[in-house]
Motif scaffolding. Sequence first.
Motif, PDB file in Angstrom:
ATOM      1  N   TRP A   1       0.866  -1.183   0.000  1.00 31.20           N
ATOM      2  CA  TRP A   1       0.000   0.000   0.000  1.00 31.20           C
ATOM      3  C   TRP A   1       0.903   1.233   0.000  1.00 31.20           C
ATOM      4  CZ3 TRP A   1      -4.673   1.835  -0.796  1.00 31.20           C
ATOM      5  CH2 TRP A   1      -5.087   3.018  -0.192  1.00 31.20           C
ATOM      6  N   PRO A   2       0.740   2.166  -0.935  1.00 31.25           N
ATOM      7  CA  PRO A   2       1.738   3.227  -1.107  1.00 31.25           C
ATOM      8  C   PRO A   2       1.620   4.427  -0.174  1.00 31.25           C
ATOM      9  CG  PRO A   2       0.046   3.399  -2.798  1.00 31.25           C
ATOM     10  CD  PRO A   2      -0.275   2.174  -2.019  1.00 31.25           C
ATOM     11  N   ASP A   3       0.516   4.567   0.528  1.00 32.61           N
ATOM     12  CA  ASP A   3       0.282   5.787   1.303  1.00 32.61           C
ATOM     13  C   ASP A   3       0.581   5.585   2.786  1.00 32.61           C
ATOM     14  OD1 ASP A   3      -0.596   7.067  -1.013  1.00 32.61           O
ATOM     15  OD2 ASP A   3      -2.656   6.362  -0.712  1.00 32.61           O
TER      16      ASP A   3
END
Length: 328
Positions: A8-10
Amino acid sequence: MIIQLVVWPDDRACDRSWLMDQVPGASGIIVMLSDTHTAFSLYSHKAAGPNLRVISTMSVGYEHIDLSAISQRGVKLGYTPDVLTDAVADLSLMLALMVGRNGAETMSLVRNGEWPNSPWSPFGFCGPQLSASPVSPTRTMGFIGFGRIAQATLKRLIPLGVTHCIYYANPSSPPKPSLDAELMTKYGLNSVKRVDLDELAKDSDVVFVLAPGGEQTKHLVNADFLGKMKKTAVLVNTSRGTLVDSEALATALHQGVIWGAGLDVVEGEPQVTADHPLVKEPRCVILPHIGSATLETRLGMATLAAKNLLGGIFEEAMPAELNLKSRT
């Protein structure tokens, strides 16, 4: 073996829909304390599939995990104890100081531009001093729960002249008189003693709540407990919000039953808005669950969570694996 990472990038909790799209076929999953939605849908409904070997949570607590469901499936659980001991102990001391010295009330006075209209007075903004003094030479610190974080907090209090330490522990756990004697000698304390909740409430100048969450400890600090505390006493909770009855605490603060409270956790969080009764109390310092929020601690937690995950996937020793057989 080739490992495929899906990240998950955030810097926030992942969306539930994203997680449900990515999890099928996974061998291991790293989750956060905030991922409460995963307990039912992932583990009970087997959304991950038969390949799932390990769940690694980047947290000390594991209330968000369906322990029974993953134990039945033979899935291992990793968590991150010990890493955050120093950070939470630091914050516990900070909250005790802020409450005693009216930190929340006086800071808002400055921020609201009211300082010019608040002339100095001999006892203006005074509160109970945390450290020992000629006026109050005896200082007793009380702990609900006396594990690593509580003992690390006690260590930080010693330079302030604390003279007595009392604590309440799980009634089913055996007494540890050797530990009490060791700490008394190590820190030059007059006494270190295990007591019941009534004695803890009556005798403590500050009560630090540092016990695990769950049904067994729910509302240990209630109206009865608060009513036995000194009027100059301070309550600090940096463990789990469920240990303190919020309504009873708000009433006690409003009626002046105790001096004040410092909370890093609140029952029902994060649904704690401006109209919450505790938020309205000027002698209640509330932080948004930031006990482990130091760069060093979060990096350590993330690293341990990753090592737990890899250990579970490769069927090797996990640095911090929860014994599910003793919990289910």
